[in-house]
Design an enzyme around this catalytic site. Structure first.
Site, PDB file in Angstrom:
ATOM      1  N   TYR A   1       0.898  -1.372  -0.048  1.00  0.00           N
ATOM      2  CA  TYR A   1       0.021  -0.079  -0.182  1.00  0.00           C
ATOM      3  C   TYR A   1       0.867   1.213  -0.046  1.00  0.00           C
ATOM      4  O   TYR A   1       0.818   2.135  -0.765  1.00  0.00           O
ATOM      5  CB  TYR A   1      -0.942  -0.018   1.338  1.00  0.00           C
ATOM      6  CG  TYR A   1      -1.904   1.068   1.147  1.00  0.00           C
ATOM      7  CD1 TYR A   1      -2.926   1.140   0.453  1.00  0.00           C
ATOM      8  CD2 TYR A   1      -1.650   2.225   2.273  1.00  0.00           C
ATOM      9  CE1 TYR A   1      -3.929   2.197   0.484  1.00  0.00           C
ATOM     10  CE2 TYR A   1      -2.457   3.218   2.130  1.00  0.00           C
ATOM     11  CZ  TYR A   1      -3.626   3.349   1.536  1.00  0.00           C
ATOM     12  OH  TYR A   1      -4.755   4.329   1.547  1.00  0.00           O
TER      13      TYR A   1
ATOM     14  N   LYS B   1       1.210   4.344  -2.806  1.00  0.00           N
ATOM     15  CA  LYS B   1       0.793   5.470  -2.452  1.00  0.00           C
ATOM     16  C   LYS B   1       2.063   6.468  -2.763  1.00  0.00           C
ATOM     17  O   LYS B   1       1.860   7.713  -3.191  1.00  0.00           O
ATOM     18  CB  LYS B   1       0.362   5.601  -1.081  1.00  0.00           C
ATOM     19  CG  LYS B   1      -1.060   5.115  -0.875  1.00  0.00           C
ATOM     20  CD  LYS B   1      -2.151   5.532  -2.049  1.00  0.00           C
ATOM     21  CE  LYS B   1      -3.515   4.915  -1.480  1.00  0.00           C
ATOM     22  NZ  LYS B   1      -4.741   5.460  -2.376  1.00  0.00           N
TER      23      LYS B   1
END
Length: 244
Positions: free
Chosen positions: A152, A156
């Site tokens: 994740y 990002k």
């Protein structure tokens, strides 16, 4: 003149708040969803009941064929996309030693590959019009990392590097590209957190509370406006001070 906005992952949480806010700003809004049609239709109904124009469009934004079909549908129904909000995202949390390749690939595809595919598709019309806004919703995980979220956080952080490069490529065409990096925001995901986890997190937030989706939507609204025409390549944290 009503501009056309596309919000990926626009049926719930932060995406829902952004779609409603942009519609309130007078934009026609395409609400993208991958599986929850009822939630997307609810957002569209809210917008149209207030006199706005909206369209629910299903697509897996990590797949080229879905993205191509989605942009074609939006152009036919609403017009070319002028404001793109890359909001679609998933988590598949695990420590790296236990993380399988599928968990890695799923997150990178949905969170980051989608930004490449949707931004590229939107830019064609933006360049011709010599105006556009690309706004990507990252996370403080992408700027500071988080245990159990290597996939994740990588996705990002990738958004941020992508956006800085894109901003330099398209600035001469009056197209801006920026990132919003939320901290802990009250959504369906955070609602499921144990109280013990919340008690650990809250002391690290200077403001002592979680944020709201509307607070993210307010910044997106500004970045999508003409007032933000001289802001590009920036990552703006909306995190209550957790990153300071």
């Amino acid at each position: 003149m009503s501009r056309v906005a596309l919000v990926t992952g626009g049926s719930r949480g932060i995406g829902r708040a952004i779609a409603l806010r942009l519609a309130g700003d007078g934009m026609s809004v395409a609400v993208n969803y991958s599986s929850n049609q009822a939630a997307a239709d609810e957002v569209v109904d809210l917008i149209t009941s207030r006199g706005g124009k909206a369209l629910a469009v299903r697509a897996n934004v990590g797949r080229p064929e879905d993205v191509e079909a989605m942009f074609s549908s939006i152009k036919g129904e609403l017009g070319p996309v002028e404001v793109l909000v890359n909001n679609a995202g998933i988590t598949r949390d695990d420590l790296l030693l236990r993380m399988d390749l599928e968990a890695w690939d799923d997150v990178i595809e949905t969170n980051l590959r989608s930004v490449y595919l949707c931004s590229k598709a939107a830019l064609r019309a933006m360049v011709r019009a010599r105006w556009g806004r690309v706004i990507s919703i990252s996370s403080v995980s992408g700027t500071s990392g988080n245990p159990g979220q290597t996939n994740y956080a990588a996705s990002k952080a990738g958004m941020i590097g992508f956006t800085m490069s894109l901003a330099k490529e398209v600035a001469s065409r009056s197209i801006t590209a920026n990132v919003v990096a939320p901290g802990f925001i009250e959504t369906d995901l955070t609602a499921d957190l144990d109280d013990s986890v919340k008690e650990l997190v809250l002391p690290s937030i200077a403001m002592g509370r979680f944020g709201t989706s509307d607070e993210i939507a307010s910044l997106v609204s500004y970045l999508a406006s003409d007032d933000a025409s001289y802001i590009t390549g920036q990552t703006i944290a909306v995190d209550g001070g957790i990153s300071i």
